[in-house]
Design a protein around this motif. Structure first.
Motif, short mmCIF file in Angstrom:
data_model
loop_
_atom_site.label_atom_id
_atom_site.label_comp_id
_atom_site.label_asym_id
_atom_site.label_seq_id
_atom_site.Cartn_x
_atom_site.Cartn_y
_atom_site.Cartn_z
N TYR A 110 14.14 -0.17 -21.34
CA TYR A 110 13.89 -0.92 -20.11
C TYR A 110 14.86 -2.09 -20.02
O TYR A 110 15.18 -2.73 -21.01
CB TYR A 110 12.46 -1.44 -20.06
CG TYR A 110 11.43 -0.38 -19.75
CD1 TYR A 110 11.13 -0.02 -18.45
CD2 TYR A 110 10.76 0.28 -20.79
CE1 TYR A 110 10.19 0.96 -18.17
CE2 TYR A 110 9.82 1.27 -20.52
CZ TYR A 110 9.54 1.60 -19.22
OH TYR A 110 8.62 2.57 -18.95
N GLY A 111 15.28 -2.39 -18.80
CA GLY A 111 16.14 -3.53 -18.57
C GLY A 111 15.35 -4.69 -18.00
O GLY A 111 14.15 -4.82 -18.22
N VAL A 112 16.05 -5.57 -17.25
CA VAL A 112 15.40 -6.73 -16.65
C VAL A 112 15.70 -6.79 -15.16
O VAL A 112 16.68 -6.21 -14.68
CB VAL A 112 15.86 -8.05 -17.32
CG1 VAL A 112 15.50 -8.08 -18.79
CG2 VAL A 112 17.38 -8.24 -17.13
N VAL A 113 14.84 -7.51 -14.45
CA VAL A 113 15.04 -7.79 -13.03
C VAL A 113 15.14 -9.30 -12.89
O VAL A 113 14.35 -10.04 -13.48
CB VAL A 113 13.88 -7.25 -12.18
CG1 VAL A 113 14.08 -7.64 -10.72
CG2 VAL A 113 13.79 -5.73 -12.32
N TRP A 114 16.11 -9.76 -12.08
CA TRP A 114 16.36 -11.19 -11.96
C TRP A 114 15.78 -11.73 -10.64
O TRP A 114 15.78 -11.05 -9.63
CB TRP A 114 17.87 -11.45 -11.97
CG TRP A 114 18.54 -11.01 -13.23
CD1 TRP A 114 19.07 -9.78 -13.49
CD2 TRP A 114 18.76 -11.78 -14.39
NE1 TRP A 114 19.60 -9.74 -14.75
CE2 TRP A 114 19.43 -10.95 -15.33
CE3 TRP A 114 18.47 -13.11 -14.76
CZ2 TRP A 114 19.81 -11.41 -16.59
CZ3 TRP A 114 18.84 -13.55 -16.01
CH2 TRP A 114 19.49 -12.71 -16.91
N GLU A 115 15.34 -13.01 -10.70
CA GLU A 115 14.91 -13.67 -9.46
C GLU A 115 15.14 -15.17 -9.60
O GLU A 115 15.12 -15.74 -10.71
CB GLU A 115 13.44 -13.40 -9.14
CG GLU A 115 12.44 -13.99 -10.11
CD GLU A 115 11.00 -13.74 -9.68
OE1 GLU A 115 10.18 -14.65 -9.87
OE2 GLU A 115 10.73 -12.65 -9.13
N SER A 116 15.38 -15.84 -8.47
CA SER A 116 15.59 -17.28 -8.44
C SER A 116 14.35 -17.98 -7.91
O SER A 116 13.75 -17.54 -6.92
CB SER A 116 16.79 -17.62 -7.54
OG SER A 116 16.91 -19.02 -7.37
N GLU A 117 13.96 -19.06 -8.58
CA GLU A 117 12.80 -19.83 -8.13
C GLU A 117 13.08 -20.49 -6.78
O GLU A 117 12.19 -20.62 -5.95
CB GLU A 117 12.47 -20.90 -9.18
CG GLU A 117 11.25 -21.74 -8.87
CD GLU A 117 11.01 -22.80 -9.92
OE1 GLU A 117 9.96 -22.76 -10.58
OE2 GLU A 117 11.89 -23.67 -10.09
N ASP A 118 14.33 -20.91 -6.56
CA ASP A 118 14.72 -21.53 -5.29
C ASP A 118 16.06 -20.96 -4.85
O ASP A 118 17.12 -21.49 -5.21
CB ASP A 118 14.80 -23.05 -5.43
CG ASP A 118 14.99 -23.74 -4.08
OD1 ASP A 118 15.37 -23.06 -3.10
OD2 ASP A 118 14.76 -24.96 -3.99
N PRO A 119 16.05 -19.89 -4.08
CA PRO A 119 17.30 -19.24 -3.66
C PRO A 119 18.13 -20.08 -2.69
O PRO A 119 19.25 -19.68 -2.37
CB PRO A 119 16.83 -17.93 -3.02
CG PRO A 119 15.41 -18.18 -2.63
CD PRO A 119 14.85 -19.14 -3.63
N SER A 148 5.73 -3.21 -18.04
CA SER A 148 4.51 -3.95 -17.67
C SER A 148 4.11 -4.97 -18.72
O SER A 148 2.98 -5.45 -18.74
CB SER A 148 3.36 -2.97 -17.44
OG SER A 148 3.14 -2.20 -18.62
N SER A 149 5.05 -5.33 -19.63
CA SER A 149 4.71 -6.24 -20.72
C SER A 149 4.53 -7.68 -20.26
O SER A 149 3.89 -8.48 -20.93
CB SER A 149 5.80 -6.20 -21.79
OG SER A 149 7.03 -6.67 -21.26
N GLY A 150 5.11 -8.03 -19.11
CA GLY A 150 5.03 -9.42 -18.63
C GLY A 150 5.99 -10.37 -19.32
O GLY A 150 5.97 -11.58 -19.08
N VAL A 151 6.86 -9.85 -20.18
CA VAL A 151 7.83 -10.68 -20.89
C VAL A 151 8.91 -11.16 -19.93
O VAL A 151 9.41 -10.41 -19.10
CB VAL A 151 8.48 -9.88 -22.04
CG1 VAL A 151 9.56 -10.71 -22.72
CG2 VAL A 151 7.41 -9.48 -23.05
N GLU A 152 9.27 -12.45 -20.05
CA GLU A 152 10.31 -13.01 -19.20
C GLU A 152 11.06 -14.10 -19.95
O GLU A 152 10.59 -14.64 -20.95
CB GLU A 152 9.73 -13.57 -17.89
CG GLU A 152 8.81 -14.76 -18.08
CD GLU A 152 8.28 -15.29 -16.76
OE1 GLU A 152 8.12 -16.51 -16.65
OE2 GLU A 152 8.04 -14.48 -15.84
N ALA A 153 12.25 -14.41 -19.48
CA ALA A 153 13.05 -15.51 -20.01
C ALA A 153 13.59 -16.32 -18.84
O ALA A 153 13.74 -15.80 -17.73
CB ALA A 153 14.20 -14.97 -20.86
#
Length: 322
Positions: A110-119, A148-153
């Motif tokens: 599995y890879g990761v999906v990125w998102e910005s808190e304030d785009p 579905s692990s909920g792991v994030e960085a």
């Protein structure tokens, strides 16, 4: 199910943001300075950090955040918190950078999906982690595991407004070199917190070339060249390079005879240069305006000092031949 590993501990306050004080600075060659990591929140449990320099040939940094100037140029000092996967990225409006995640275990599918808190401050491509800075401020870029692990960085992104270079000063307006010699010229850029980029160039690289990034000048052939540092703002500063030589670097002459050696410089008048001649031992050989006269048997050196740069000719005086 494959997942991204994360360590969870109780009663530990992890850092949410890490900055460096000061965020930008100037340091002289051979000088040292202490950088300080600033954690948010202040009661972060683990305040251990890792320091790195993007170019240790210009600036070094030790484990305690002490930096040392090695030679003129620019380097980026990175401070990374060791209490988790959080990292810090400093950007200027308009900059683009790619965040590379560390995924554990290495064999995870599995890879990761990125998102910005304030785009509105910084946007990130959901798949590649490519970040674009849009306006000044702080935001967080999150990398979330696709499972579905909920792991994030988290990567804390600090975006600054661009600051144009308003002044460039070089330590020397003219430099005398000899073919094969290398040299960097010290320079000062204002203001201290500039974000502009700059490059070096030569108008005659056959005579003297320059590294676009480091400003290292290499003298290649006799002649003249102008070395220029140019900032994005249009501010410039230039150094005139004279690559010179003597017509002879060693010679033998009989006692009481004379010979003439000359300073060789192309593309400039000798009147442009301050030339002074002298002998190491006038009892063996004397010199005046390049004319050398043997006085006594032996060997010495005759020098031409050109704008402070000394050129040498080895002189051997022999017996008069019958």
């Amino acid at each position: 199910m494959d997942y991204c590993a994360v360590q969870v501990s109780k009663n530990i306050v992890e850092s949410e943001e890490l900055k460096i004080d000061p965020e930008s600075c100037q340091i002289g060659v051979g000088k040292t300075m202490k950088l300080t990591p600033i954690f948010t929140p202040e009661d972060t449990t683990d305040k251990s950090v890792k320091w790195e320099s993007s170019n240790t040939k210009i600036v070094t940094v030790d484990k305690k955040g002490r930096i040392k100037g090695i030679k003129p140029g620019n380097a980026v000092i990175t401070c990374t918190a060791q209490d988790g996967d959080n990292s810090y990225l400093s950007m200027v409006v308009g900059d683009v950078a790619t965040i590379v995640p560390t995924i554990r275990p290495k064999e995870a599918t599995y890879g990761v999906v990125w998102e910005s808190e304030d785009p509105t401050i910084a946007v990130v491509d959901k798949q590649s982690g490519r970040v674009t800075a849009l306006k000044a401020g702080d935001t967080q870029i999150k990398a979330k595991a696709e499972d579905s692990s909920g792991v994030e960085a988290i990567c804390v992104v600090h975006v600054r407004n661009p600051v144009a270079i308003t002044n460039i000063q070089v330590s020397e307006s003219e430099v005398v070199m000899v073919p094969g010699e290398e040299k960097t010229v010290s320079f000062t850029i204002l203001p201290a917190g500039y974000t502009d980029k700059y490059v070096w160039s030569s108008d005659n690289p056959v005579v003297a070339s320059v590294n676009r990034t480091t400003g290292l000048i290499t003298a290649r052939a006799l002649g003249t060249a102008n070395i220029t540092i140019l900032a994005d703002s249009g501010r410039t500063a230039s150094v005139k390079i004279y690559v010179v030589g003597l017509s002879k670097t060693s010679l033998t002459l009989e006692r009481y005879t004379s010979t003439l050696i000359s300073l060789e410089v192309y593309g400039a008048s000798k009147a442009d240069l301050d030339v002074r001649w002298y002998s190491d031992n006038e009892r063996i050989a004397q010199v005046q305006n390049g004319r050398i006269t043997g006085k006594a048997l032996g060997t010495t050196y005759v020098y031409a000092v050109v704008n402070g740069r000394r050129l040498a000719c080895r002189v051997t005086v022999e017996k008069i031949r019958r």
